[in-house]
Design an enzyme around this catalytic site. Structure first.
Site, short mmCIF file in Angstrom:
data_model
loop_
_atom_site.label_atom_id
_atom_site.label_comp_id
_atom_site.label_asym_id
_atom_site.label_seq_id
_atom_site.Cartn_x
_atom_site.Cartn_y
_atom_site.Cartn_z
N ASP A 94 0.85 -1.18 0.00
CA ASP A 94 0.00 0.00 0.00
C ASP A 94 0.89 1.24 0.00
O ASP A 94 2.11 1.14 0.02
CB ASP A 94 -0.96 -0.02 1.19
CG ASP A 94 -0.23 0.00 2.53
OD1 ASP A 94 1.00 0.19 2.55
OD2 ASP A 94 -0.89 -0.20 3.56
N ASP A 268 -8.04 -7.49 0.65
CA ASP A 268 -7.07 -7.74 1.71
C ASP A 268 -7.66 -7.23 3.03
O ASP A 268 -8.53 -6.35 3.03
CB ASP A 268 -5.76 -7.00 1.45
CG ASP A 268 -5.84 -5.53 1.89
OD1 ASP A 268 -5.33 -5.22 2.98
OD2 ASP A 268 -6.43 -4.71 1.17
N CYS A 306 -13.52 -28.44 7.96
CA CYS A 306 -12.29 -27.83 7.47
C CYS A 306 -11.18 -28.87 7.38
O CYS A 306 -11.03 -29.71 8.28
CB CYS A 306 -11.86 -26.68 8.39
SG CYS A 306 -10.33 -25.86 7.90
N CYS A 308 -7.86 -28.06 7.10
CA CYS A 308 -6.56 -27.46 7.38
C CYS A 308 -5.82 -28.27 8.44
O CYS A 308 -6.41 -29.09 9.16
CB CYS A 308 -6.70 -26.01 7.83
SG CYS A 308 -7.18 -25.74 9.55
N CYS A 311 -7.32 -28.13 12.06
CA CYS A 311 -8.57 -28.88 12.29
C CYS A 311 -8.35 -30.38 12.19
O CYS A 311 -9.09 -31.16 12.80
CB CYS A 311 -9.64 -28.42 11.30
SG CYS A 311 -10.19 -26.72 11.60
N HIS A 337 -5.63 -21.23 10.70
CA HIS A 337 -6.98 -21.70 10.34
C HIS A 337 -7.80 -20.61 9.68
O HIS A 337 -8.45 -20.85 8.65
CB HIS A 337 -7.72 -22.22 11.57
CG HIS A 337 -9.19 -22.37 11.32
ND1 HIS A 337 -9.74 -23.44 10.65
CD2 HIS A 337 -10.24 -21.53 11.59
CE1 HIS A 337 -11.04 -23.29 10.54
NE2 HIS A 337 -11.37 -22.13 11.10
#
Length: 376
Positions: A94, A268, A306, A308, A311, A337
């Protein structure tokens, strides 16, 4: 050809949402895409290999903070942010403008730039369009931003017009100062608060200057979601179709879905990692606060739907314990996560766009996640 360019592949028949490819010097990315924020050359608590797993490969760095510490010249010695943090993916920075206006309560806006004080030490500082671009050239991101003013959403029409005219002039100065146009794409930023006429004027003037992409600033800064969605619906009709559209600072699941429905390609936000450090997690059935007592003895994973690492590996009871004890590992695991959850959400959004069913997906998700009414 510009170093960054957008390829439109499909428009959802239900919503008008866009599926496309964002081409950059360090990878091609399916859009809509969510980009994790690495404010100080790190996505908080995570190492680059983990960032690879929970992102699509495009992350952010913050010009303001990296300018102050460790300094853009030092980072340039390491080959830019990518070399400094050992990141092999793509980067966006930015302009530093939002931090100047949000962190510093004492500032003077002049035509040449902004005089303000360091948000911690109180030291006197000055940032101009030329200085912002110089810093970003040193940081070396694939995509960089024009230096703009981010006025309050409900500013008076008189002030908003003055502010936007200054942002347009600053955008031209920044483009003239840009030293690496062949390797870094400079985006213009559309400001104007809640005034559609001023937003349109800002966009038209930025298009005259010419940029390879356009960002939408000044939303999700305290206005209602209804006001934000109304403005996005309007901008959807006037933004150029052959350039990427980046909605800055937005990252809640509902905003990602509605933003995508309104033609946004890039998002974002610090929300998923900031929430995680306080024990707030996104799940398939809504947001939960992990430290709540009902999770103390729970053997089940954070989100049974989930896939991931967190999890598949840890129980809610363990995460509850880590967050209650303010253990860094707990913050790391929930950050991982939450970002994985948003990465997967964006994959689902893209699939729904390609299959012309994004409105159906939105209604199903909102009902399951605990949001409100369906749309037809």
């Amino acid at each position: 050809m510009e170093p960054v360019w957008y390829e439109l592949k499909h428009v959802c028949k239900q919503t008008g949402a866009r599926y496309g490819i964002l081409h950059t010097p360090h990878g091609d990315f399916e859009t809509p895409i969510f980009m994790p924020v690495g404010t100080k050359a790190n996505v908080k608590t995570l190492i680059p290999s983990e960032i690879r797993e929970i992102s699509d490969g495009l992350i952010l760095g913050n010009t303001y903070h990296l300018w102050l510490q460790p300094g853009d010249n030092l980072i340039h010695e390491f080959g830019g942010i990518r070399g400094f943090m050992n990141w092999d993916g793509a980067l966006l920075t930015d302009s530093g403008g939002f931090q100047v206006f949000s962190l510093s309560s004492i500032r003077k806006i002049k035509e040449e730039g902004v005089y303000f004080r360091h948000h911690k030490s109180g030291a006197k500082l000055f940032l101009s369009p030329e200085k912002s671009i110089e810093i970003q050239n040193n940081l070396g991101a694939d995509i960089i931003m024009s230096f703009d003013e981010c006025p309050p959403f409900d500013s008076s029409e008189k002030y908003m017009r003055e502010s936007v005219e200054r942002t347009i002039r600053w955008a031209k100065r920044g483009k003239d100062a840009h030293k690496n146009p062949d390797t870094q794409a400079l985006f213009g930023i559309v400001q104007g608060g809640g005034n559609k006429e001023i937003r349109k004027h800002c966009l038209e003037e930025l298009e005259k200057i010419g940029f390879p992409g356009y960002s939408i600033g000044g939303l999700s800064v305290g206005e209602s979601k209804e006001d934000m969605y109304e403005m996005l619906e309007y901008l959807k009709t006037i933004m150029p179709t052959n350039k990427p559209r980046y909605l800055m600072g937005v990252g809640s699941p509902d905003d990602l879905i509605v933003g995508s429905m309104n033609g946004i390609d890039m998002f974002d936000c610090v929300l998923p990692t900031r929430n995680a450090r306080h024990g707030c997690a996104f799940t398939s059935y809504g947001k939960i606060q992990i430290k709540n007592s009902k999770y103390v003895r729970l053997h089940t994973p954070l989100d049974p739907e989930c896939n991931c690492y967190v999890c598949k590996t840890f129980s809610m009871a363990y995460l509850n314990h880590l967050i209650r004890e303010e253990e860094i590992l707990g913050m790391r695991l929930v950050s991982y996560h939450n970002l994985y959850f948003l990465k997967n959400l964006m994959h689902q959004i893209r699939d729904a766009i390609k299959e012309d069913r994004l409105l159906d997906f939105k209604n199903e998700f909102f009902k399951k996640f605990g949001y409100t009414k369906e749309e037809n």
